[in-house]
Design a protein around this motif. Structure first.
Motif, PDB file in Angstrom:
ATOM      1  N   PRO A  96       1.031  19.399  18.750  1.00  0.00           N
ATOM      2  CA  PRO A  96      -0.301  19.297  19.350  1.00  0.00           C
ATOM      3  C   PRO A  96      -0.701  17.832  19.529  1.00  0.00           C
ATOM      4  O   PRO A  96      -0.493  17.029  18.632  1.00  0.00           O
ATOM      5  N   ARG A  97      -1.248  17.521  20.702  1.00  0.00           N
ATOM      6  CA  ARG A  97      -1.666  16.139  20.952  1.00  0.00           C
ATOM      7  C   ARG A  97      -3.177  16.015  21.079  1.00  0.00           C
ATOM      8  O   ARG A  97      -3.735  14.950  20.893  1.00  0.00           O
ATOM      9  N   GLY A 135       2.281  17.710  14.026  1.00  0.00           N
ATOM     10  CA  GLY A 135       1.291  16.971  14.818  1.00  0.00           C
ATOM     11  C   GLY A 135       0.417  16.101  13.930  1.00  0.00           C
ATOM     12  O   GLY A 135       0.173  14.922  14.224  1.00  0.00           O
ATOM     13  N   THR A 136      -0.045  16.677  12.816  1.00  0.00           N
ATOM     14  CA  THR A 136      -0.874  15.899  11.894  1.00  0.00           C
ATOM     15  C   THR A 136      -0.055  14.771  11.277  1.00  0.00           C
ATOM     16  O   THR A 136      -0.538  13.645  11.139  1.00  0.00           O
ATOM     17  N   SER A 195      -8.614  11.238  -2.462  1.00  0.00           N
ATOM     18  CA  SER A 195      -8.004  11.832  -1.271  1.00  0.00           C
ATOM     19  C   SER A 195      -7.990  13.343  -1.362  1.00  0.00           C
ATOM     20  O   SER A 195      -7.344  14.006  -0.579  1.00  0.00           O
ATOM     21  N   ALA A 226      -7.403   6.441  22.666  1.00  0.00           N
ATOM     22  CA  ALA A 226      -5.999   6.438  22.242  1.00  0.00           C
ATOM     23  C   ALA A 226      -5.118   5.961  23.374  1.00  0.00           C
ATOM     24  O   ALA A 226      -5.414   6.203  24.533  1.00  0.00           O
ATOM     25  N   ASP A 241      -8.575  10.712  19.841  1.00  0.00           N
ATOM     26  CA  ASP A 241      -9.567   9.713  20.205  1.00  0.00           C
ATOM     27  C   ASP A 241      -9.463   9.365  21.684  1.00  0.00           C
ATOM     28  O   ASP A 241      -8.380   9.220  22.232  1.00  0.00           O
ATOM     29  N   ARG A 263       0.581   3.862  15.812  1.00  0.00           N
ATOM     30  CA  ARG A 263       0.773   4.305  17.205  1.00  0.00           C
ATOM     31  C   ARG A 263       2.114   3.891  17.795  1.00  0.00           C
ATOM     32  O   ARG A 263       2.767   4.677  18.473  1.00  0.00           O
ATOM     33  N   ASP A 323       0.816  -1.206   0.000  1.00  0.00           N
ATOM     34  CA  ASP A 323       0.000   0.000   0.000  1.00  0.00           C
ATOM     35  C   ASP A 323       0.856   1.265   0.000  1.00  0.00           C
ATOM     36  O   ASP A 323       0.607   2.193  -0.763  1.00  0.00           O
ATOM     37  N   ASP A 350      -9.103  17.154  -0.942  1.00  0.00           N
ATOM     38  CA  ASP A 350      -9.832  17.832   0.127  1.00  0.00           C
ATOM     39  C   ASP A 350     -11.268  18.141  -0.260  1.00  0.00           C
ATOM     40  O   ASP A 350     -12.176  17.983   0.531  1.00  0.00           O
ATOM     41  N   PRO A 397      -5.940  18.680   7.329  1.00  0.00           N
ATOM     42  CA  PRO A 397      -5.689  19.732   6.333  1.00  0.00           C
ATOM     43  C   PRO A 397      -6.825  19.851   5.315  1.00  0.00           C
ATOM     44  O   PRO A 397      -7.283  18.855   4.774  1.00  0.00           O
ATOM     45  N   PHE A 408      -0.184  22.549   3.571  1.00  0.00           N
ATOM     46  CA  PHE A 408      -0.271  21.714   4.774  1.00  0.00           C
ATOM     47  C   PHE A 408      -0.155  20.220   4.447  1.00  0.00           C
ATOM     48  O   PHE A 408       0.690  19.514   4.991  1.00  0.00           O
ATOM     49  N   ALA A 409      -1.007  19.747   3.534  1.00  0.00           N
ATOM     50  CA  ALA A 409      -1.070  18.311   3.269  1.00  0.00           C
ATOM     51  C   ALA A 409       0.248  17.799   2.692  1.00  0.00           C
ATOM     52  O   ALA A 409       0.742  16.742   3.085  1.00  0.00           O
ATOM     53  N   LEU A 430      -5.983  18.150  16.658  1.00  0.00           N
ATOM     54  CA  LEU A 430      -5.199  17.905  15.461  1.00  0.00           C
ATOM     55  C   LEU A 430      -5.872  18.544  14.256  1.00  0.00           C
ATOM     56  O   LEU A 430      -7.096  18.602  14.186  1.00  0.00           O
ATOM     57  N   THR A 431      -5.043  19.022  13.310  1.00  0.00           N
ATOM     58  CA  THR A 431      -5.583  19.621  12.100  1.00  0.00           C
ATOM     59  C   THR A 431      -5.796  18.551  11.043  1.00  0.00           C
ATOM     60  O   THR A 431      -4.938  17.695  10.844  1.00  0.00           O
ATOM     61  N   SER A 456       4.605  23.257  13.860  1.00  0.00           N
ATOM     62  CA  SER A 456       4.303  22.247  14.883  1.00  0.00           C
ATOM     63  C   SER A 456       2.930  21.628  14.629  1.00  0.00           C
ATOM     64  O   SER A 456       2.714  20.438  14.878  1.00  0.00           O
ATOM     65  N   ASP A 457       2.016  22.419  14.081  1.00  0.00           N
ATOM     66  CA  ASP A 457       0.697  21.915  13.722  1.00  0.00           C
ATOM     67  C   ASP A 457       0.822  20.830  12.639  1.00  0.00           C
ATOM     68  O   ASP A 457       0.233  19.747  12.740  1.00  0.00           O
ATOM     69  N   PRO A 499      -6.650   2.886   0.846  1.00  0.00           N
ATOM     70  CA  PRO A 499      -6.895   1.767   1.757  1.00  0.00           C
ATOM     71  C   PRO A 499      -6.730   2.223   3.207  1.00  0.00           C
ATOM     72  O   PRO A 499      -5.980   3.144   3.487  1.00  0.00           O
TER      73      PRO A 499
END
Lengths: 542, 236
Positions: free
Chosen positions: B218-219, A400-401, B90, B236, B233, A408, A369, B92, B225, A429-430, B222-223, A396-397, B110
């Motif tokens: 940030p935890r 984070g994403t 995918s 989590a 969650d 995990r 994948d 936006d 985009p 961003f993306a 979350l953004t 930082s944003d 996937p």
């Protein structure tokens, strides 16, 4: 889709500018053929002098009328000035010189004076009018020359077809006395497509039909048939009635001919109802020829660039197909082998074995994948289909994403050290998140399984510096540049889980489109340190 | 589940034109004790939704015939449950379109089973009518008391403005689910603000300064985009 900035209007040359202004001003003043101007000018003068009847002698008034008549000639031409002379004569005869309200005049000297006035007024009007026509012709000739010069220059230089089309239509409406000018090109499906048009009138409904007829038959079409006078340029070779019987339009349709064929059609609708004069026709033919040459050059240049791009794409595809088929087939084959093995063993295998086999299969599939994702991303980036939309974003944003996209267990191994007041960077961003994900995954893959990866960010002048550091084997000096190439897998990769060798190439492409840099250094004491710099928002010259 | 009450397994309807995806989802979900129905077209899916009233609909966007977007729009007219959209798109704008048409969340194919199950749990948790309204939640070191409008971080009270608290409350109540920028603006400021994403970003950044750890990413907030924001969650 980003908004396209409106293009500036076609620029005129200095002479054309002057000519256009001149024409505008004259058009304003000589509406209705200039006769309202003639009547108005004489009328106002008459109103001024009428109360002075019997006070100011007639010859003085006549002296005043001559310059007025000359001015009318200067502005509107010979015929309106003759009208003005006649009106002035009638005013003097009927209303100013006794006996009033009759054509007869009491004294012979005054009668002779009036006749002399009429002759002088008519002659000076005629002279001035001719002078004006010559002056205009000279101005026009100059403007035409300027247009042709510039068109010739365009043929030799890099312009887009659309820009040239816009230039030609814009110029011809000013210089060529055309109410509307349009350029059509064959669209490959046998239809004519309007590339550009200018002028004040709407296209005739039949315009496209005539343009198509011209493209098919390669003959110029106009309101009347071929102009028969010897020495006149033959613009029109077929009358509209012969081309499309029953359809009329007052425009001229010229094929844009080159040695190799037709490049399109030039449509020009004359301002005057009598059609284009000899000079204008000559200009139209020259412009049509030059436009054809410019169009041909631009079309050939486009085709050359396109075929170059195609060859490049083909070469890329060959490289891609060979490395990719390997990259995609390996995990698929591995997964298939494991699954078919399990199916064949059936109930003979114990639960623990099934579980471990399935975990392996799921890893194979994850690899498959990510390979597919990498390839899609890379092809989109390379074809520019994924143009970054750069706006002010917080590093930082984005980090984070990016972190939330990692599994995990992997995410837990990453430590962050970000300076608290990072300025925003100019980023998509993306895309930038994708670049960070690739850098982190790369670091995690090469670092020992229990070690952590450190991601830090600092601000330095005009840029933000993001560093991803691992405790893996590092990158040998000989590979420091090549590590960002497509499909390159470093000598250390034997110890790392297999990847496509595309992750860093994608990150590099993304950083490049962000006007940033990405390099790899040696970490202290061991490991690799990937350093990315990104211009802060508003700092880049874009 | 409350003890004593008969355990009812949530019913999920999968609308996807690909046989393989339908089969895989069916076996994965049944293994987790969900009741599963499947449909291969939007038309069948809508009919089945009316007939079976599933607790959640999983909807593929690229369907033959009626598109998933259209199906989403029609379902939203009368179906109350959550809709989870699956797409290979995918971009936006497709995500936004689907969410604007009333989808509750999306997954891009996937996806991993873990991700799918987390989304389903988050959606069902919020939609379950039996659940008493959440009065307070704990995520990591963060404690949010909705009733008293109090936020505690590592035992210390955090002073938030009214708008910051409303943003945090809306995101946290939808933990694990994407919340679009326009939803946030509409809920917190009112419908006339749905275009002012810049203001929203400023408030989010103030909120983050107060609840996130400096020097770290940030935890909690979350953004997503191009789409909006997602609160971490609960599980989590």
């Amino acid at each position: 889709m980003p908004l396209r900035r409106a293009r500036p209007l076609t620029r005129l040359g200095p002479v054309q500018e002057c000519y256009a202004r001149h024409m505008m001003w004259r058009q304003q003043l000589s509406r209705g053929g200039g006769y309202p101007l003639a009547v108005g000018a004489v009328g106002i003068a008459a109103l001024i002098f009428f109360p002075l009847r019997g006070v100011v002698s007639a010859p003085v008034v006549m002296l005043f009328f001559v310059p007025i008549i000359v001015a009318v000639a200067r502005i509107a031409g010979t015929k309106p000035s003759a009208t003005a002379a006649a009106l002035a004569f009638l005013f003097l005869d009927l209303l100013y010189i006794p006996p009033y309200y009759r054509l007869t005049i009491a004294s012979l000297p005054e009668w002779i004076g009036l006749m002399v006035f009429l002759v002088v007024a008519l002659i000076s009007g005629q002279q001035t009018g001719r002078l004006r026509e010559r002056e205009q012709a000279a101005l026009r000739r100059q403007a035409e020359l300027e247009l042709l010069n510039r068109l010739t220059f365009r043929i030799a230089s890099e312009y887009s077809l659309a820009a040239t089309a816009e230039y030609v239509t814009g110029q011809l409406t000013v210089v060529g006395n055309a109410r509307r000018v349009a350029l059509y090109r064959p669209d490959g499906a046998g239809n004519a497509r309007c590339v550009n048009s200018s002028g004040e009138s709407e296209p005739a409904t039949e315009e496209a039909r005539f343009a198509e007829w011209v493209l098919t038959n390669d003959k110029a079409v106009g309101p009347e048939g071929p102009s028969a006078e010897p020495g006149e340029p033959r613009v029109v070779t077929v009358s509209q009635a012969d081309a499309l019987p029953g359809v009329t339009a007052d425009a001229v349709y010229l094929p844009l001919q080159t040695v190799d064929g037709l490049e399109g059609v030039l449509v020009a609708q004359p301002v005057s109802p009598s059609g284009f004069g000899a000079d204008e026709s000559r200009l139209l033919i020259s412009v049509a020829n030059l436009t054809a040459a410019a169009f041909e050059r631009e079309r050939l240049a486009d085709e050359a660039a396109h075929s170059q791009a195609l060859r490049e794409t083909d070469r890329m595809k060959t490289t891609l197909v060979s490395s990719v088929s390997h990259e995609l087939k390996t995990p698929l084959a591995a997964a298939t082998a494991r699954v078919t093995g399990l199916v064949e063993e059936g109930s003979a295998c114990d639960e623990a074995r099934v579980r471990s086999e399935l975990e392996a299969v799921s890893e194979d599939l994850a690899r498959l994948d990510s390979s597919i994702g990498d390839l899609l991303d890379l092809s989109r980036l390379e074809s520019d289909a994924w143009r970054p939309r750069l706006v002010a974003e917080d590093v930082s944003d984005i980090l984070g994403t990016a972190l939330s996209r990692l599994p995990r267990l992997h995410a837990a191994r990453i430590r962050f050290d970000l300076s608290p007041d990072l300025p925003p960077v100019s980023a998509d961003f993306a895309q930038l998140a994708r670049a960070f994900v690739n850098l982190m995954e790369n670091a995690l893959a090469y670092a020992p399984a229990d070690s952590s990866v450190l991601v830090s960010a600092r601000s330095e002048d005009g840029a933000v510096r993001v560093v991803v550091e691992d405790r893996g084997p590092g990158v040998p000096d000989a590979e420091k540049a090549r590590v960002f190439e497509k499909f390159f897998r470093g000598s250390a990769s034997s110890s790392a889980p297999a990847g496509t060798g595309l992750g860093l190439a994608i990150a590099t492409e993304i950083v490049r489109s962000h006007h940033g840099t990405l390099v790899v250094e040696d970490a202290d004491p061991v490991g690799a340190r990937f350093v990315m710099t990104l211009p802060t928002a508003g700092a880049d010259s874009d | 589940m409350t003890d004593g009450a008969p355990e009812r397994h949530p019913r999920i309807l999968v609308i996807d034109d690909e046989e393989q995806i339908r089969r895989a989802l069916k076996s994965v979900l049944q293994a987790r004790h969900y009741e599963v129905d499947t449909a291969s077209t939007a038309e069948d899916g809508i009919a089945l939704t009316a007939e079976r009233t599933p607790d959640l609909v999983i909807l593929d966007l690229t369907l033959p015939g009626m598109s998933g977007f259209e199906a989403c729009r029609q379902l939203r007219g009368w179906y109350e449950g959550p809709v989870l959209v699956l797409s290979v798109l995918s971009s936006d704008s497709d995500k936004i379109d689907a969410l604007d048409l009333g989808a509750d969340d999306y997954l891009t194919k996937p996806f991993s089973t873990g991700e799918l199950l987390a989304r389903i749990r988050a959606l069902l948790r919020r939609a379950s009518p039996s659940a008493s309204p959440v009065t307070d939640i704990d995520v990591g070191d963060l404690h949010i008391d909705f009733a008293r409008r109090v936020v505690m971080l590592r035992g210390e009270s955090v002073r938030l403005t009214r708008i910051e608290f409303d943003i945090l409350a809306l995101l946290a109540r939808n933990a694990g689910r994407v919340v679009t920028s326009s939803m946030l603006l509409e809920e917190v400021w009112g419908p006339e603000y749905v275009r002012d994403t810049q203001t929203l970003r400023v408030h989010i950044s103030h909120l983050r300064k107060k609840i996130e750890t400096p020097g770290d990413v940030p935890r909690f907030v979350l953004t997503e985009p191009g789409v909006g924001f997602r609160f971490a969650d609960l599980e989590a």
